[in-house]
Design an enzyme around this catalytic site. Structure first.
Site, PDB file in Angstrom:
ATOM      1  N   GLY A  67       0.821  -1.213   0.000  1.00 47.87           N
ATOM      2  CA  GLY A  67       0.000   0.000   0.000  1.00 47.87           C
ATOM      3  C   GLY A  67       0.852   1.259   0.000  1.00 47.87           C
ATOM      4  O   GLY A  67       2.014   1.229  -0.417  1.00 47.87           O
TER       5      GLY A  67
ATOM      6  N   LEU B  57       0.426   3.670  -1.993  1.00 50.15           N
ATOM      7  CA  LEU B  57       0.766   3.572  -3.419  1.00 50.15           C
ATOM      8  C   LEU B  57       1.271   4.901  -3.982  1.00 50.15           C
ATOM      9  O   LEU B  57       0.829   5.974  -3.577  1.00 50.15           O
ATOM     10  CB  LEU B  57      -0.469   3.110  -4.204  1.00 50.15           C
ATOM     11  CG  LEU B  57      -1.057   1.760  -3.763  1.00 50.15           C
ATOM     12  CD1 LEU B  57      -2.278   1.422  -4.597  1.00 50.15           C
ATOM     13  CD2 LEU B  57      -0.018   0.639  -3.855  1.00 50.15           C
TER      14      LEU B  57
ATOM     15  N   GLY C  45       5.365   4.700  -8.743  1.00 53.85           N
ATOM     16  CA  GLY C  45       6.171   3.498  -8.984  1.00 53.85           C
ATOM     17  C   GLY C  45       5.262   2.278  -9.050  1.00 53.85           C
ATOM     18  O   GLY C  45       5.357   1.450  -9.957  1.00 53.85           O
ATOM     19  N   HIS C  46       4.339   2.177  -8.071  1.00 49.91           N
ATOM     20  CA  HIS C  46       3.372   1.068  -8.102  1.00 49.91           C
ATOM     21  C   HIS C  46       2.504   1.160  -9.358  1.00 49.91           C
ATOM     22  O   HIS C  46       2.170   0.157  -9.973  1.00 49.91           O
ATOM     23  CB  HIS C  46       2.441   1.119  -6.881  1.00 49.91           C
ATOM     24  CG  HIS C  46       3.130   0.938  -5.567  1.00 49.91           C
ATOM     25  ND1 HIS C  46       3.254   1.955  -4.655  1.00 49.91           N
ATOM     26  CD2 HIS C  46       3.712  -0.150  -5.016  1.00 49.91           C
ATOM     27  CE1 HIS C  46       3.887   1.507  -3.589  1.00 49.91           C
ATOM     28  NE2 HIS C  46       4.176   0.233  -3.782  1.00 49.91           N
TER      29      HIS C  46
ATOM     30  N   GLN D  47       8.214  -8.937   7.923  1.00 50.23           N
ATOM     31  CA  GLN D  47       9.422  -8.481   7.237  1.00 50.23           C
ATOM     32  C   GLN D  47      10.056  -7.246   7.891  1.00 50.23           C
ATOM     33  O   GLN D  47      11.008  -6.692   7.371  1.00 50.23           O
ATOM     34  CB  GLN D  47       9.167  -8.260   5.744  1.00 50.23           C
ATOM     35  CG  GLN D  47       8.271  -7.102   5.394  1.00 50.23           C
ATOM     36  CD  GLN D  47       7.873  -7.132   3.921  1.00 50.23           C
ATOM     37  OE1 GLN D  47       7.119  -7.988   3.483  1.00 50.23           O
ATOM     38  NE2 GLN D  47       8.392  -6.196   3.138  1.00 50.23           N
TER      39      GLN D  47
ATOM     40  N   LEU E  12      10.978   6.711  -6.335  1.00 47.69           N
ATOM     41  CA  LEU E  12       9.733   6.811  -5.566  1.00 47.69           C
ATOM     42  C   LEU E  12       9.677   5.636  -4.585  1.00 47.69           C
ATOM     43  O   LEU E  12       9.990   4.499  -4.936  1.00 47.69           O
ATOM     44  CB  LEU E  12       8.520   6.794  -6.490  1.00 47.69           C
ATOM     45  CG  LEU E  12       8.475   7.892  -7.548  1.00 47.69           C
ATOM     46  CD1 LEU E  12       7.091   7.925  -8.210  1.00 47.69           C
ATOM     47  CD2 LEU E  12       8.804   9.268  -6.978  1.00 47.69           C
ATOM     48  N   SER E  13       9.296   5.956  -3.352  1.00 47.33           N
ATOM     49  CA  SER E  13       9.228   4.934  -2.308  1.00 47.33           C
ATOM     50  C   SER E  13       8.215   5.396  -1.273  1.00 47.33           C
ATOM     51  O   SER E  13       8.115   6.599  -0.992  1.00 47.33           O
ATOM     52  CB  SER E  13      10.604   4.798  -1.645  1.00 47.33           C
ATOM     53  OG  SER E  13      10.485   4.190  -0.373  1.00 47.33           O
ATOM     54  N   SER E  14       7.479   4.444  -0.717  1.00 53.67           N
ATOM     55  CA  SER E  14       6.499   4.823   0.311  1.00 53.67           C
ATOM     56  C   SER E  14       7.210   5.483   1.493  1.00 53.67           C
ATOM     57  O   SER E  14       6.651   6.326   2.182  1.00 53.67           O
ATOM     58  CB  SER E  14       5.731   3.591   0.787  1.00 53.67           C
ATOM     59  OG  SER E  14       5.197   2.922  -0.326  1.00 53.67           O
TER      60      SER E  14
END
Ligand code: PAF
Length: 277
Positions: free
Chosen positions: A31, A33, A36-37, A61, A184-186
């Site tokens: 999620g 999002l 990138g997603h 994780q 891009l990263s959450s």
């Protein structure tokens, strides 16, 4: 878009889709999002394809002192983005069901899990493999999509899918970056404005490294100079900055498929990236 929470209902839905000759494309996510997603989702779009996205923030994780509790959860925005992208199914597994779900697959281990992120985040790959085995078993997709930003994760999952004979083909998708090259990263949501500037510098410094690595100069020396430059520019800690082959092996002579891999902390935020040379 159908939002499905129950594993059994999802299995029934997918069985029907297969019966109607749909190809199943799967995009597993946690999620929060971003574009990138959305690129993974776009790449999964073909004729007669049923696209299924899962959102599950997988506690296994994360390490005990990591950001599981604070991990961004933006479900309303995610729903809107997925509806706009015309996704067929969003799988939002019920925590209890997914935790107690049993498969007959025996989780394999690979030596490459012990390096890079696996070295400093020992829970990460066991946790990722555990959830991905369950999701692959439930979804039985024809294609599964993973971003190259998490390159080590992509390689581990690809090896695992092959070893366990999952029929799904693992498709890597190139990293999406902002205009300054920041992937891009959450987790970018954790960065304040000054920290974003530092994160952009990581990209610049790595881009400057590329031609030097390409020329195959003394890699050790250029990497230690780059580490110094990163620290001078506000990076707090460098977990690794290294060059490996595309299969994550150390090789004396690098080839055109080798990549620079970096993990660094800005404040308390850990960022990772990699660049094909
Ligand atoms: O990359 C991610 O978002 C996660 O590690 C994954 C693959 C969805 C497993 O939880």
């Amino acid at each position: 878009m159908k939002v499905i929470k129950s594993i059994n209902i999802l299995k029934k839905e997918l069985k029907l889709a297969r019966k109607n000759s749909f190809v199943i494309s799967f995009i597993p996510t946690m999620g929060a999002l971003h574009n990138g997603h959305m690129k993974l989702i776009q790449k999964a779009k073909k004729k007669n394809v049923l696209r299924i996205v899962s959102i599950y923030v997988n506690p296994a994780q994360f390490g005990p002192n990591e950001d599981f509790k604070n991990y961004p959860r933006t479900i309303q925005k995610d729903l809107l983005m997925l509806r706009n992208a015309k996704i067929d199914i969003l799988f939002l597994p019920i925590n209890k069901q997914i935790i107690s779900y049993k498969t007959n697959y025996k989780c394999p281990n690979f030596s490459i899990e012990k390096i890079l992120c696996g070295k400093s985040r020992p829970n990460y790959f066991p946790g990722v493999k555990n959830i991905i085995i369950k999701l692959f078993d439930i979804v039985q997709a024809d294609y599964s999509f993973f971003g190259e930003k998490d390159y080590q994760q992509f390689i581990v999952i690809k090896k695992m899918a092959k070893k366990l004979n999952f029929k799904t083909e693992i498709i890597p998708i190139k990293t999406v970056r902002n205009k300054n090259g920041l992937p891009l990263s959450s987790r970018n949501k954790y960065l304040g404005p000054d920290e974003i500037k530092i994160a952009n510098k990581i990209n610049k410094i790595c881009m400057n490294l590329l031609p030097k690595v390409r020329k195959n100069l003394s890699t050790k020396k250029i990497l230690s100079n780059a580490k110094l430059e990163l620290l001078i520019n506000g990076v707090n800690h460098i977990d690794y900055l290294t060059v490996l082959t595309d299969q994550l092996e150390h090789r004396k002579s690098l080839n055109s498929k080798s990549r620079i891999f970096i993990a660094a902390n800005i404040g308390r935020t850990r960022l990772i990236d990699n660049f094909p040379i």
